[in-house]
Write a protein that holds these residues in place. Structure first.
Motif, PDB file in Angstrom:
ATOM      1  N   LEU A  15       1.015  -1.167   0.056  1.00  0.00           N
ATOM      2  CA  LEU A  15      -0.069   0.113  -0.139  1.00  0.00           C
ATOM      3  C   LEU A  15       1.034   1.265  -0.028  1.00  0.00           C
ATOM      4  N   LEU A  16       1.999   1.172   0.809  1.00  0.00           N
ATOM      5  CA  LEU A  16       2.742   2.599   0.729  1.00  0.00           C
ATOM      6  C   LEU A  16       3.359   2.579  -0.646  1.00  0.00           C
ATOM      7  N   GLU A  17       3.819   1.482  -1.309  1.00  0.00           N
ATOM      8  CA  GLU A  17       4.465   1.733  -2.814  1.00  0.00           C
ATOM      9  C   GLU A  17       3.411   2.029  -3.630  1.00  0.00           C
ATOM     10  N   LEU A  18       2.095   1.999  -3.255  1.00  0.00           N
ATOM     11  CA  LEU A  18       1.128   2.307  -4.153  1.00  0.00           C
ATOM     12  C   LEU A  18       0.761   3.919  -3.805  1.00  0.00           C
ATOM     13  N   GLY A  19       1.391   4.340  -2.871  1.00  0.00           N
ATOM     14  CA  GLY A  19       0.999   5.907  -2.753  1.00  0.00           C
ATOM     15  C   GLY A  19       0.093   6.355  -1.561  1.00  0.00           C
ATOM     16  N   LEU A  20       0.004   5.229  -0.673  1.00  0.00           N
ATOM     17  CA  LEU A  20      -0.832   5.422   0.539  1.00  0.00           C
ATOM     18  C   LEU A  20       0.090   6.326   1.244  1.00  0.00           C
ATOM     19  N   ARG A  21      -0.482   7.348   2.067  1.00  0.00           N
ATOM     20  CA  ARG A  21       0.028   8.386   2.988  1.00  0.00           C
ATOM     21  C   ARG A  21      -0.759   8.054   4.255  1.00  0.00           C
ATOM     22  N   MET A  22       0.023   7.901   5.328  1.00  0.00           N
ATOM     23  CA  MET A  22      -0.337   7.835   6.585  1.00  0.00           C
ATOM     24  C   MET A  22      -0.021   9.141   7.386  1.00  0.00           C
ATOM     25  N   GLU A  23      -1.082   9.623   7.843  1.00  0.00           N
ATOM     26  CA  GLU A  23      -0.607  10.948   8.655  1.00  0.00           C
ATOM     27  C   GLU A  23      -1.370  11.073   9.944  1.00  0.00           C
ATOM     28  N   SER A  24      -0.615  11.451  10.860  1.00  0.00           N
ATOM     29  CA  SER A  24      -1.212  11.521  12.210  1.00  0.00           C
ATOM     30  C   SER A  24      -1.957  12.431  12.676  1.00  0.00           C
ATOM     31  N   ALA A  25      -2.951  12.455  13.269  1.00  0.00           N
ATOM     32  CA  ALA A  25      -4.079  13.423  13.674  1.00  0.00           C
ATOM     33  C   ALA A  25      -3.408  14.603  14.360  1.00  0.00           C
ATOM     34  N   ASP A  26      -2.285  14.447  14.774  1.00  0.00           N
ATOM     35  CA  ASP A  26      -1.462  15.770  15.319  1.00  0.00           C
ATOM     36  C   ASP A  26      -1.359  17.055  14.228  1.00  0.00           C
ATOM     37  N   ASN A  27      -1.493  16.744  13.078  1.00  0.00           N
ATOM     38  CA  ASN A  27      -1.558  17.633  12.347  1.00  0.00           C
ATOM     39  C   ASN A  27      -2.897  18.890  12.905  1.00  0.00           C
ATOM     40  N   GLU A  28      -3.461  18.519  13.382  1.00  0.00           N
ATOM     41  CA  GLU A  28      -4.607  19.489  14.007  1.00  0.00           C
ATOM     42  C   GLU A  28      -4.086  20.462  14.929  1.00  0.00           C
ATOM     43  N   ARG A  29      -2.869  20.650  15.228  1.00  0.00           N
ATOM     44  CA  ARG A  29      -2.371  21.619  16.351  1.00  0.00           C
ATOM     45  C   ARG A  29      -2.204  22.840  15.781  1.00  0.00           C
ATOM     46  N   SER A  30      -2.606  23.865  16.680  1.00  0.00           N
ATOM     47  CA  SER A  30      -2.447  25.232  16.461  1.00  0.00           C
ATOM     48  C   SER A  30      -1.940  25.868  17.635  1.00  0.00           C
ATOM     49  N   ASP A  31      -1.934  27.326  17.595  1.00  0.00           N
ATOM     50  CA  ASP A  31      -1.396  28.014  18.599  1.00  0.00           C
ATOM     51  C   ASP A  31      -2.404  29.164  19.118  1.00  0.00           C
ATOM     52  N   GLU A  32      -3.708  28.717  18.775  1.00  0.00           N
ATOM     53  CA  GLU A  32      -4.700  29.974  19.135  1.00  0.00           C
ATOM     54  C   GLU A  32      -4.717  30.202  20.646  1.00  0.00           C
ATOM     55  N   LEU A  33      -4.410  29.202  21.392  1.00  0.00           N
ATOM     56  CA  LEU A  33      -4.603  29.236  22.850  1.00  0.00           C
ATOM     57  C   LEU A  33      -3.264  29.413  23.819  1.00  0.00           C
ATOM     58  N   ALA A  34      -2.350  29.766  22.623  1.00  0.00           N
ATOM     59  CA  ALA A  34      -1.058  29.750  23.401  1.00  0.00           C
ATOM     60  C   ALA A  34      -0.914  30.862  24.511  1.00  0.00           C
ATOM     61  N   GLY A  35      -0.430  30.660  25.748  1.00  0.00           N
ATOM     62  CA  GLY A  35       0.070  31.329  26.683  1.00  0.00           C
ATOM     63  C   GLY A  35      -1.299  31.447  27.949  1.00  0.00           C
ATOM     64  N   ARG A  36      -2.210  30.617  27.393  1.00  0.00           N
ATOM     65  CA  ARG A  36      -3.523  30.605  28.374  1.00  0.00           C
ATOM     66  C   ARG A  36      -3.409  29.181  29.050  1.00  0.00           C
ATOM     67  N   THR A  37      -3.824  29.369  30.540  1.00  0.00           N
ATOM     68  CA  THR A  37      -3.820  28.105  31.192  1.00  0.00           C
ATOM     69  C   THR A  37      -5.319  28.152  31.906  1.00  0.00           C
ATOM     70  N   TYR A  38      -5.899  26.777  31.362  1.00  0.00           N
ATOM     71  CA  TYR A  38      -7.248  26.724  31.951  1.00  0.00           C
ATOM     72  C   TYR A  38      -7.427  25.485  33.057  1.00  0.00           C
ATOM     73  N   VAL A  39      -8.346  25.518  33.827  1.00  0.00           N
ATOM     74  CA  VAL A  39      -8.515  24.522  34.966  1.00  0.00           C
ATOM     75  C   VAL A  39      -9.715  23.926  34.367  1.00  0.00           C
TER      76      VAL A  39
END
Length: 113
Positions: free
Chosen positions: A8-32
């Protein structure tokens, strides 16, 4: 299984992690997060949601806390009392999610007429 995966990899299957959904819109904020949640399966899922957006979560309220997320803002829990004493906002899940949809501006509107 390994042979099939290699093919499958040779045929071009790409496996990506869900970690690509990361952003920094809440950077610097601490929540409880405390109490029951309704928009997420559990509190851990809400914590993960915050962390994927660059925010941090703590187990207790302190002066460094940006907001306490609790669907029962009238609760007399120690976390709510501490947040009130420190002037930390107590917000619901819905309020938290709505704040992510609103444009985040660092400039204040000019109130002069």
């Amino acid at each position: 299984n390994r042979k099939l995966l290699d093919e499958l990899l040779e045929l071009g299957l790409r496996m990506e992690s869900a970690d690509n959904e990361r952003s920094d819109e809440l950077a610097g904020r601490t929540y409880v997060v405390t109490g029951e949640v309704t928009r997420f399966r559990n509190r851990a899922e809400l914590v993960e949601f915050i962390e994927k957006r660059g925010g941090k979560c703590a187990g207790s309220v302190s002066k460094k806390t940006y907001a306490l997320i609790n669907n029962d803002s009238a609760s007399q829990s120690s976390k709510n009392k501490t947040a009130r004493n420190l002037g930390i906002p107590i917000i619901t899940e819905d309020e938290f999610l709505k704040s992510l949809q609103a444009p985040q501006s660092t400039e204040q509107a000019d109130e002069t007429e």
